[in-house]
Design a protein around this motif. Structure first.
Motif, PDB file in Angstrom:
ATOM      1  N   ILE A  70      -7.123   5.531   0.487  1.00 60.17           N
ATOM      2  CA  ILE A  70      -5.995   4.587   0.504  1.00 60.17           C
ATOM      3  C   ILE A  70      -4.663   5.296   0.238  1.00 60.17           C
ATOM      4  O   ILE A  70      -3.629   4.886   0.742  1.00 60.17           O
ATOM      5  CB  ILE A  70      -6.260   3.440  -0.504  1.00 60.17           C
ATOM      6  N   ASP A  71      -4.697   6.359  -0.553  1.00 61.10           N
ATOM      7  CA  ASP A  71      -3.463   7.055  -0.929  1.00 61.10           C
ATOM      8  C   ASP A  71      -3.622   8.561  -0.715  1.00 61.10           C
ATOM      9  O   ASP A  71      -3.643   9.349  -1.665  1.00 61.10           O
ATOM     10  CB  ASP A  71      -3.133   6.744  -2.399  1.00 61.10           C
ATOM     11  N   LEU A 100      -3.361   2.565  -6.400  1.00 59.82           N
ATOM     12  CA  LEU A 100      -3.724   2.238  -5.011  1.00 59.82           C
ATOM     13  C   LEU A 100      -2.610   1.481  -4.296  1.00 59.82           C
ATOM     14  O   LEU A 100      -2.706   1.226  -3.097  1.00 59.82           O
ATOM     15  CB  LEU A 100      -5.001   1.382  -4.975  1.00 59.82           C
ATOM     16  N   GLY A 101      -1.587   1.082  -5.032  1.00 62.79           N
ATOM     17  CA  GLY A 101      -0.499   0.314  -4.430  1.00 62.79           C
ATOM     18  C   GLY A 101       0.236  -0.457  -5.510  1.00 62.79           C
ATOM     19  O   GLY A 101      -0.069  -0.350  -6.694  1.00 62.79           O
ATOM     20  N   CYS A 102       1.202  -1.227  -5.070  1.00 64.98           N
ATOM     21  CA  CYS A 102       2.080  -1.965  -5.971  1.00 64.98           C
ATOM     22  C   CYS A 102       1.860  -3.463  -5.795  1.00 64.98           C
ATOM     23  O   CYS A 102       1.997  -3.977  -4.686  1.00 64.98           O
ATOM     24  CB  CYS A 102       3.510  -1.675  -5.544  1.00 64.98           C
ATOM     25  N   GLN A 137      -4.132  -7.347   7.605  1.00 66.15           N
ATOM     26  CA  GLN A 137      -3.981  -5.915   7.365  1.00 66.15           C
ATOM     27  C   GLN A 137      -4.977  -5.380   6.333  1.00 66.15           C
ATOM     28  O   GLN A 137      -5.291  -4.198   6.339  1.00 66.15           O
ATOM     29  CB  GLN A 137      -2.535  -5.668   6.906  1.00 66.15           C
ATOM     30  N   SER A 138      -5.484  -6.237   5.463  1.00 62.47           N
ATOM     31  CA  SER A 138      -6.398  -5.736   4.433  1.00 62.47           C
ATOM     32  C   SER A 138      -7.778  -5.419   5.016  1.00 62.47           C
ATOM     33  O   SER A 138      -8.569  -4.702   4.405  1.00 62.47           O
ATOM     34  CB  SER A 138      -6.508  -6.701   3.256  1.00 62.47           C
ATOM     35  N   PHE A 139      -8.057  -5.908   6.215  1.00 64.42           N
ATOM     36  CA  PHE A 139      -9.321  -5.550   6.863  1.00 64.42           C
ATOM     37  C   PHE A 139      -9.357  -4.045   7.149  1.00 64.42           C
ATOM     38  O   PHE A 139     -10.412  -3.412   7.081  1.00 64.42           O
ATOM     39  CB  PHE A 139      -9.482  -6.350   8.168  1.00 64.42           C
ATOM     40  N   LEU A 188       0.832  -1.207   0.000  1.00 69.48           N
ATOM     41  CA  LEU A 188       0.000   0.000   0.000  1.00 69.48           C
ATOM     42  C   LEU A 188       0.869   1.260   0.000  1.00 69.48           C
ATOM     43  O   LEU A 188       2.065   1.192   0.303  1.00 69.48           O
ATOM     44  CB  LEU A 188      -0.891  -0.011   1.251  1.00 69.48           C
ATOM     45  N   PRO A 189       0.261   2.402  -0.288  1.00 72.62           N
ATOM     46  CA  PRO A 189       1.010   3.670  -0.297  1.00 72.62           C
ATOM     47  C   PRO A 189       1.682   3.996   1.040  1.00 72.62           C
ATOM     48  O   PRO A 189       2.652   4.738   1.081  1.00 72.62           O
ATOM     49  CB  PRO A 189      -0.068   4.711  -0.627  1.00 72.62           C
ATOM     50  N   ASN A 190       1.187   3.415   2.140  1.00 77.62           N
ATOM     51  CA  ASN A 190       1.843   3.655   3.439  1.00 77.62           C
ATOM     52  C   ASN A 190       2.914   2.602   3.737  1.00 77.62           C
ATOM     53  O   ASN A 190       3.480   2.583   4.825  1.00 77.62           O
ATOM     54  CB  ASN A 190       0.801   3.692   4.570  1.00 77.62           C
ATOM     55  N   GLY A 191       3.179   1.726   2.783  1.00 83.32           N
ATOM     56  CA  GLY A 191       4.216   0.715   2.947  1.00 83.32           C
ATOM     57  C   GLY A 191       3.725  -0.591   3.549  1.00 83.32           C
ATOM     58  O   GLY A 191       4.447  -1.589   3.553  1.00 83.32           O
TER      59      GLY A 191
END
Lengths: 452, 452
Positions: A440-441, A198-200, B428-430, A166-169
């Motif tokens: 999310i970002d 939204l992420g990688c 974590q996806s929750f 996710l964007p927060n790592g």
């Protein structure tokens, strides 16, 4: 410590580059759009490194653009706001097959041909075939599809689980290994097609299929495009299980003949493929023959042997190459709309008329079983008038599709090129997408300037 | 003006109820959970009314719980925080078929049998069959599936577009009429399975299929559960296209024999269905016969005629009824996990051993082609010890499934009953799901206390 040093500390000296040639390689994809260099190219080797790089970038609010092999067609990987191009070419080794579950777990940099080579040992194959030998991470990011989706579905249908940074790592998993689930929000489907915003994606678990017992290919010519499309509707309505059904127009066949010294009939042509057991395919073929004859198809050829099948499909396979080869110095611009099946014949007809009216040179072809078609336009990028016309043509067919319940992109994605159509296509739901992106970002570090 | 008057002003005097009997009807579903009355039941007749009701509720921060027919199994429609039960039974008229597109657009209160009756006129059918004659809005909200998903997919796979009223009263459309799209985030897949926590579904466009040329049913007995599950894996690996494949254990057959005066062999039994063209099905059957014999299946029966097929499937169809009928005064509790196929045999075995160890009375059955199985437990709700045991059993198999890459719910959904497993299953996806919920429903008015 400056940002570059921090990146090197996370990875290694050799895996962070600011070399002009490397930056330039990461400035573009196969779109007709203006390139732009990133500030850094980073080559991570595992999810933990990806996480550390993204966490650092988020802290400094520096953009991160995931990069597979650069085969996208709408500028998805162009780093318009600079920052880091995160190149997954070193994360391309692991392919773990669970044959009893018809599943495979892969690194994001693994390509589909690399995967299929491995799966063949198990009598399995991965179904999504977008033409280019793209990475599976990139294919998931754009929800790629192609010639086989009429039978096996698109990328989203194959994705069972994604590992995403996710964007927060944070590292999450979006799904599980079960065939189905009604547990919580379906994050796998949200991340597939989110184009790195939204992420990688750092790992994928994908559904695979047994290699069919029998594969038969067919080719049929028609007097006009309308007739060819109507024949496809008849085949689908007849319950015939088509594994592929591709339409190529007469302009394209002419180009293939010119570039390859062939003499295929220069008429709208359907290329078909049937998968199944011997008896079922035999039955489908005999029914298809009837329906194709009723639809006034001509030169109907069926081939079973792999070599003969490839020869039969040659005109379709060599099409893009033939156009590029036949128009030196020009750049290919590919459009990509998808219509409800009932609107497809009208849409293809309208596209041809518009191309003629604008005196544009190009082909029409499509994954017609899905209502998805492309125009391949050969554009002289130094000719502003021709570029404007091509853009006008694209706009025309996009609006045509959206106005009829279709979409501005069936399989190539939004990227930078189709941002301007999102508000019209999605209306009020575009705001919901924005809310999700922002939740999310919040710092908008992940592939900024794409989709939104 | 008080809240009740405002509701009446939006709808009508007759379509807002605070009658105790009506409230009580909306206090429960088919779950084993404690009921709770809503404060109001509202019966809207169109999307605009739904929007106005939700906008009003949002202003006053009053909960809204969408209600179809109350067939859910995990307390999805129980209004634990009071507020409005929004009953869709009056929005059940419109069924608009687009036969050339294999699409149908329906009101959310239309049931699947109502839809199939209409589709039959066009030679089409809707594939998802969860057993109960649920509303299509409810089936989308829980991502329902059932016996046919092994071949045709789950509810999410059929949904092409949803009209949704958001918690702020805005009306959005999540998709379009095209077979596929790579345009923006896939909101249809997000709203399917969101159980009314993100908004209210007010219209659905669904994919439908041509009625197969030939349908053949089969029934096979096995010496043990293990053998039956292994036979299914062999059939799937053999590329046989199963349209349904249901496992019923020997306890269930015994109950069916008892309640219906039958003499079906009291052994683990597979019920199969094959769809396709004549030749293809013929071929599949003859291959299936070989594989079933190798797997030591016995009493193998195939039937093609519709009456004979129904007779053959009788033990499966009458199963839940037979248990309820055979245990007067007891309540049925249905578990619902889904495992990777390779873990299914072990999971069913472990479930049987655990049931025996806890001296629980009940059946095991499953949609085994998907790795999804249920235990039907007959519980005396006045016996606290028995209730505790049933809960312990449910927990045991849920943890078993999650620990092996499966899910706590294959098709029934989370509702109130499986909230406690969400953190373990999603990790974590929750948190990402929470962020999405908060972004779209900041006042938490939509079905509060479900999923989260």
């Amino acid at each position: 410590m400056d940002f570059l040093d921090e990146l090197i500390q996370i990875t290694s000296n050799e895996r962070v580059s600011t070399n002009e040639t490397v930056l330039e390689q990461h400035s573009k994809d196969e779109a007709y759009l203006e390139p732009k260099n990133p500030d850094y190219v980073v080559f991570p080797i595992n999810s933990e490194e990806v996480s550390a790089v993204i966490k650092l970038a988020n802290k400094h609010k520096i953009p991160v653009v995931p990069f597979g092999l650069g085969t996208s067609l709408e500028g998805h990987v162009i780093p318009y706001y600079g920052g880091i191009s995160l190149d997954f070419s070193l994360m391309n080794k692991s392919i773990e097959v669970r044959p009893d579950d018809f599943l495979v777990t892969v690194d994001p940099g693994v390509t589909r041909s690399q995967l299929n080579k491995k799966l063949k040992q198990y009598g399995l194959f991965f179904s999504v075939d977008p033409g280019a030998d793209a990475t599976l991470g990139g294919m998931a990011a754009t929800n790629a599809s192609g010639t086989t989706s009429v039978r096996y579905g698109v990328m989203r249908d194959q994705v069972r689980n994604l590992e995403v940074v996710l964007p927060n790592g944070e590292i999450i998993e979006t799904g599980n290994l079960a065939v189905k689930s009604s547990s919580g929000y379906h994050l796998s489907s949200l991340f597939v097609g989110s184009e790195g915003t939204l992420g990688c994606i750092t790992q994928l678990t994908l559904g695979v299929y047994g290699i069919p017992e029998v594969i038969v290919a067919a080719r049929v010519s028609f007097a006009d495009l309308q007739g060819a499309v109507e024949a496809v509707v008849d085949l689908l309505a007849g319950g015939i299980q088509l594994a592929r059904v591709e339409l190529v127009d007469e302009h394209s066949i002419r180009q293939v003949n010119l570039s390859n010294e062939r003499d295929f009939e220069e008429a709208p042509t359907l290329f078909l493929e049937f998968h199944g057991n011997d008896a079922g395919v035999e039955h489908d073929i005999s029914f298809a023959k009837e329906l194709l004859a009723e639809a006034e198809g001509s030169n109907i050829i069926f081939e079973k042997d792999v070599k003969d099948r490839n020869a039969l499909w040659e005109a379709r396979h060599n099409l893009a190459y033939s156009f590029v080869h036949g128009h030196p110095g020009k750049k290919m611009m590919v459009t990509d709309v998808c219509l409800p099946i009932s609107e497809l014949a009208g849409g293809i007809q309208a596209a041809r008329e518009k191309m003629d009216a604008l005196s544009l040179d190009g082909a029409l072809l499509g994954h017609v079983g899905d209502g998805n078609f492309h125009a391949l336009l050969m554009i002289d990028m130094t000719d502003e008038e021709e570029k404007r016309k091509a853009e006008a043509f694209n706009e025309y067919i996009v609006h045509y599709a959206i106005d009829r319940g279709g979409t501005c992109t069936g399989e190539h994605g939004v990227g930078a090129g189709k941002k301007k159509y999102q508000q019209k296509e999605h209306g009020q739901s575009f705001e919901v997408m924005r809310q999700i992106k922002h939740a999310i970002d919040p710092n908008n570090i992940m592939n900024p300037g794409k989709i939104f």
